[in-house]
Design an enzyme around this catalytic site. Sequence first.
Site, PDB file in Angstrom:
ATOM      1  N   SER A  31       0.787  -1.231   0.000  1.00 18.98           N
ATOM      2  CA  SER A  31       0.000   0.000   0.000  1.00 18.98           C
ATOM      3  C   SER A  31       0.817   1.278   0.000  1.00 18.98           C
ATOM      4  CB  SER A  31      -0.942   0.004   1.212  1.00 18.98           C
ATOM      5  OG  SER A  31      -1.858  -1.063   1.119  1.00 18.98           O
ATOM      6  N   THR A  32       2.133   1.188   0.161  1.00 20.44           N
ATOM      7  CA  THR A  32       2.966   2.392   0.038  1.00 20.44           C
ATOM      8  C   THR A  32       2.880   2.960  -1.379  1.00 20.44           C
ATOM      9  OG1 THR A  32       4.927   1.054  -0.485  1.00 20.44           O
ATOM     10  CG2 THR A  32       4.585   1.668   1.833  1.00 20.44           C
TER      11      THR A  32
END
Length: 581
Positions: free
Chosen positions: A288-289
């Site tokens: 999710s970065t």
Amino acid sequence: MNALTASAAIASGRVRLANVRQRSLVEAKLRVLVVALLFLLAGVGALTRIVQLGLSEEPPERRSLTEALLPPRGEITDRNGFPLARAFPVYALWYNPKALGAAGSSLVKSPEEVAKALLQIFPDADYDDLVKRMKSDKPSYLRRRVMPEEANRIFALGEPALEFPRENQRYYPQGSLGAHVLGYVDSEGNGHVGMEQVLEKQLLDPAQRGRPVALSIDMRVQGALEDELGRGMLETEAKGAAGVILDVDTGEVVALASLPSFNPNRSDMAYNDLVFNKVTNQVYELGSTFKPLSVAAAIDAGVVTDLSVRYPSDRPLEIGGFLIRDSHSFGASLNVPEALIHSSNIVTAQIADKLGSARLKSTMAALGMNERPYIELPARGFPLWPRGNGKGGEWARITTMTVSYGHGIAVTPLHLAAAYATMVNGGVWRPATLYKVDPAKVPEGRRVFKASTSARMRQLLRMIVVDGTGKSANAPGFRVGGKTGSAEKPGGKGGYNRTSLVATFAAAFPMDKPRYVVITMLDEPKGTAATSFQRTAAWNAGPIVGRVIPRIGPLLGIVPDDSRDIDISDLSPLVGNGNGE
């Protein structure tokens, strides 16, 4: 006896006396002549040797004083001039089986007794190897680095076969600190792995080795990063950790750590996997970065213009038989700020679908995600870049969606650091470097995002830390912004291993005027009591950032200030519940 007889006797004695004196004089002259001849021969021999040296060898007298005073290998320092690697004169322990001549052993005691005595001095030595070497008739090193006090203890053993030649060894005053940046020098004087390998020619060049090489690393910041990553590893029982701190305006790497590490002073060790650099050489799906990068691409392209627009989020997306889900339900719909705060795969995938393959792929390429990371180190991993199967190599629709939330693409943590620096510094990508950069010679870089897009992303990243999954990274007064990422590792049959996670937190601070990006990553952390038995980044990688930033901020000239912050007042009303986990 008459007078005549007496006179003859006296005359005879005088003759004998004269003869004795003459013989003594002749002997003295002969001795002087012999001594003179010996001196003459010695002089001729010395003159012959001098001529020989002049013709066949370079005598020390022909070296300049400057060259004679140069270190055998140049020094490496951190950005503030603290020594990280330097030449160090030491003794070596050499076994000479011919120390007393060719006949018989040169050892006074037995090899077993001598080996036991050496073990008292060097507890880490190999007893069987020492015995084997001392029973051999071949000369060899028993130890490459011996301190003076150790040499004194060995000398006291009274063994003529144990000799102490003087040598120059590479010494790392900070021990294992920054080992993956520096690398090490082997027993033959060759640099390996890190900057020791990169700078090999310069460090040995007489014209350059007198000037220390200043790296971009700050030893104090490096120590804080390694300390907190090590603590995080212990708390979560992770198999490894990685971290990098990057100057967002210059690309300078202020700290870079890969754990477990090694001690470069022990160049006789077999390091195996310890020298592998997880920051620059290992590629991971960083989960999710990637979501803020995808949202930034959509804002920059004009696909997202109104952050209040809501996207359905109450059911999984089905694309070609593949389901895109969220970790849990966040309600019927989410807008962009809420999607980032709650880390929604479903909404991010819809935004990427609207953006399209060509534009997302172009942005990721502009961020360097399709090539090895830009850094001077020799070990640089090549990303797992998705293959295109459409016209012009475009990604499939499902690929575009999964890449938007960090799956189906694998990069190094350094790739991620450079991308986040671009996203918050005004939109300009610059290559990372381990050399200290002159402020007047900062690379121009290439523009990836508009300045307005960068300003908006700074607000959104700050909101994630204030109201969302990044709360554990918040450091009062430092205005931290960032994003969590918890990605399952690929399994053996094309799927994912649900029991093995890579937990990452990508942060920047201070968000009202970003100076540094901080990336922390844990490889396969476990849920432990220290993390409330949770394995995701919000519970393990995030807290590391929250501890590191207060330690390094003042060292880097950033003083905590609770009276200021980035203005997010125009976005706060858009967040419905603002406390997602």
